[in-house]
Design a protein around this motif. Structure first.
Motif, mmCIF file in Angstrom:
data_model
loop_
_atom_site.group_PDB
_atom_site.id
_atom_site.type_symbol
_atom_site.label_atom_id
_atom_site.label_comp_id
_atom_site.label_asym_id
_atom_site.label_seq_id
_atom_site.Cartn_x
_atom_site.Cartn_y
_atom_site.Cartn_z
ATOM 1 N N HIS A 43 27.976 -11.508 -19.911
ATOM 2 C CA HIS A 43 29.424 -11.698 -19.791
ATOM 3 C C HIS A 43 30.081 -10.557 -19.018
ATOM 4 N N PHE A 44 31.004 -10.916 -18.148
ATOM 5 C CA PHE A 44 31.845 -9.905 -17.483
ATOM 6 C C PHE A 44 33.311 -10.302 -17.669
ATOM 7 N N TYR A 45 34.060 -9.441 -18.355
ATOM 8 C CA TYR A 45 35.506 -9.649 -18.539
ATOM 9 C C TYR A 45 36.211 -8.513 -17.811
ATOM 10 N N CYS A 46 36.976 -8.853 -16.788
ATOM 11 C CA CYS A 46 37.538 -7.766 -15.966
ATOM 12 C C CYS A 46 38.487 -6.869 -16.763
ATOM 13 N N GLU A 81 28.315 -13.838 -16.003
ATOM 14 C CA GLU A 81 29.213 -14.946 -16.325
ATOM 15 C C GLU A 81 30.617 -14.343 -16.338
ATOM 16 N N ILE A 82 31.342 -14.652 -15.308
ATOM 17 C CA ILE A 82 32.639 -13.989 -15.110
ATOM 18 C C ILE A 82 33.757 -14.843 -15.682
ATOM 19 N N ALA A 83 34.503 -14.267 -16.606
ATOM 20 C CA ALA A 83 35.614 -15.000 -17.209
ATOM 21 C C ALA A 83 36.768 -15.076 -16.216
ATOM 22 N N ILE A 84 37.314 -16.268 -16.062
ATOM 23 C CA ILE A 84 38.487 -16.417 -15.202
ATOM 24 C C ILE A 84 39.689 -15.895 -15.976
ATOM 25 N N GLU A 85 40.249 -14.810 -15.461
ATOM 26 C CA GLU A 85 41.430 -14.195 -16.073
ATOM 27 C C GLU A 85 42.445 -14.000 -14.957
ATOM 28 N N HIS A 86 43.673 -13.735 -15.325
ATOM 29 C CA HIS A 86 44.693 -13.451 -14.321
ATOM 30 C C HIS A 86 44.213 -12.294 -13.439
ATOM 31 N N GLY A 87 44.163 -12.521 -12.147
ATOM 32 C CA GLY A 87 43.835 -11.444 -11.209
ATOM 33 C C GLY A 87 42.352 -11.171 -11.046
ATOM 34 N N GLU A 108 33.565 -18.764 -15.729
ATOM 35 C CA GLU A 108 33.846 -19.441 -17.006
ATOM 36 C C GLU A 108 35.360 -19.567 -17.183
ATOM 37 N N PHE A 109 35.811 -20.768 -17.445
ATOM 38 C CA PHE A 109 37.245 -20.974 -17.690
ATOM 39 C C PHE A 109 37.584 -20.533 -19.115
ATOM 40 N N PRO A 110 38.852 -20.170 -19.351
ATOM 41 C CA PRO A 110 39.260 -19.860 -20.728
ATOM 42 C C PRO A 110 39.208 -21.133 -21.572
ATOM 43 N N TYR A 111 38.965 -20.958 -22.874
ATOM 44 C CA TYR A 111 38.914 -22.116 -23.770
ATOM 45 C C TYR A 111 40.302 -22.430 -24.292
ATOM 46 N N ARG A 112 41.096 -22.984 -23.439
ATOM 47 C CA ARG A 112 42.432 -23.436 -23.829
ATOM 48 C C ARG A 112 42.933 -24.391 -22.765
ATOM 49 N N LYS A 113 44.124 -24.853 -22.976
ATOM 50 C CA LYS A 113 44.727 -25.813 -22.072
ATOM 51 C C LYS A 113 44.625 -25.333 -20.621
ATOM 52 N N PHE A 114 44.352 -26.263 -19.732
ATOM 53 C CA PHE A 114 44.262 -25.901 -18.314
ATOM 54 C C PHE A 114 45.624 -25.472 -17.765
ATOM 55 N N GLU A 115 45.613 -24.416 -16.963
ATOM 56 C CA GLU A 115 46.841 -24.008 -16.262
ATOM 57 C C GLU A 115 46.509 -23.779 -14.791
ATOM 58 N N GLU A 116 47.514 -24.044 -13.962
ATOM 59 C CA GLU A 116 47.339 -23.986 -12.506
ATOM 60 C C GLU A 116 46.693 -22.699 -11.998
ATOM 61 N N TRP A 117 47.116 -21.553 -12.599
ATOM 62 C CA TRP A 117 46.634 -20.265 -12.089
ATOM 63 C C TRP A 117 45.115 -20.144 -12.146
ATOM 64 N N GLU A 119 42.881 -22.424 -11.438
ATOM 65 C CA GLU A 119 42.335 -22.983 -10.200
ATOM 66 C C GLU A 119 42.668 -22.082 -9.006
ATOM 67 N N GLU A 120 43.841 -21.476 -9.058
ATOM 68 C CA GLU A 120 44.215 -20.558 -7.966
ATOM 69 C C GLU A 120 43.250 -19.371 -7.886
ATOM 70 N N GLU A 121 42.852 -18.875 -9.053
ATOM 71 C CA GLU A 121 41.882 -17.762 -9.048
ATOM 72 C C GLU A 121 40.571 -18.203 -8.396
ATOM 73 N N ILE A 122 40.141 -19.405 -8.707
ATOM 74 C CA ILE A 122 38.906 -19.929 -8.086
ATOM 75 C C ILE A 122 39.078 -20.052 -6.579
ATOM 76 N N ASP A 123 40.198 -20.632 -6.168
ATOM 77 C CA ASP A 123 40.456 -20.771 -4.725
ATOM 78 C C ASP A 123 40.434 -19.413 -4.038
ATOM 79 N N ASN A 124 41.031 -18.422 -4.688
ATOM 80 C CA ASN A 124 41.060 -17.072 -4.101
ATOM 81 C C ASN A 124 39.657 -16.479 -3.980
ATOM 82 N N VAL A 125 38.856 -16.694 -5.022
ATOM 83 C CA VAL A 125 37.481 -16.174 -4.997
ATOM 84 C C VAL A 125 36.720 -16.791 -3.824
#
Ligand SMILES: [Fe+2]
Length: 227
Positions: A43-46, A81-87, A108-117, A119-125
């Motif tokens: 696991h990698f959590y920034c 396994e990189i957690a998708i977090e803000h930024g 890895e996406f967070p385990y909660r309701k999907f939010e637009e940001w 997907e934006e993080e993925i697009d940025n990556v």
């Protein structure tokens, strides 16, 4: 060559294996189940790590300790396994967390309701590093996402990773079947963390998956090699 794409076998680095001894047993279990190549995805959590460099140092030490103990599978590649977090896409050195020798990065996406940001993080990556994204255990979001959001997730132009345990769950198995029928790029992993509650479970795949689909999964690592 049966390839494990997602597991926490490196000792003492995350909530996975707690010791070299446990790691050796986990790898032995995988070997006995036919695995011959392992991608170790700690696991990698920034927000928790001091830096990518510090994480890599820890990971290297854990890897060395395991290899010195003589694991049953010798071909162990390092990833995260990189957690998708803000930024997260702005993390300095993020490219060093791709599976070594490839352009593949496991998110890895967070385990909660999907939010637009998210997907934006993925697009940025993707835009920043030209990585091929792997979405970790795509079926685990079924409980959090609407049908449309799930549809969006599987169509992100990413490789979709399936945890072997999906074959044991009716709803998850249905999704996996749909993805196979739809020709989506799938790869498999145990996401093993230990020897009891989240253990190596490749026997499930051997029993329940079409060998051709598993072979396709195995080839992904070679197809994404960068020279
Ligand atoms: Fe994991």
């Amino acid at each position: 060559m049966l390839t494990e794409y997602h597991c926490h076998i490196l000792p003492g680095i995350d909530d996975g294996s707690d010791s070299v001894e446990t790691s050796l047993k986990m790898v032995q279990r995988m070997y006995d189940q036919g695995v011959r190549r392992i991608v170790a995805t700690s696991h990698f959590y920034c927000h928790r790590e001091e830096s990518v460099a510090a994480f890599l140092e820890k990971r290297e030490a854990a890897f060395r300790a395991l290899m010195e103990a003589g694991p049953a599978v010798k071909d162990i590649r390092l990833g995260a396994e990189i957690a998708i977090e803000h930024g997260v896409s702005e993390t300095p050195g993020l490219q060093k967390l791709a599976i070594e020798g490839t352009d593949l990065i496991l998110l890895e996406f967070p385990y909660r309701k999907f939010e637009e940001w998210m997907e934006e993080e993925i697009d940025n990556v993707i835009a920043k590093y030209d990585f091929t994204v792997i979405v970790a255990h795509v079926h685990r979001y079924l409980d959090y996402y609407t049908e449309d959001q799930m549809d969006n997730l599987v169509n992100l132009n990413a490789i979709l990773q399936i945890n072997n345990e999906a074959f044991e769950n009716k709803k998850e198995k249905k999704l996996v079947k749909q993805l196979i029928a739809g020709g989506y790029p799938l790869i498999f992993g145990s996401d093993a963390h230990n020897l009891k509650t989240r253990k190596p479970n490749w026997d499930l795949v051997k029993k329940k998956a079409d060998p051709r689909v598993v072979e396709r999964s195995d080839r992904v690592l070679d197809r994404h090699r960068i020279v």
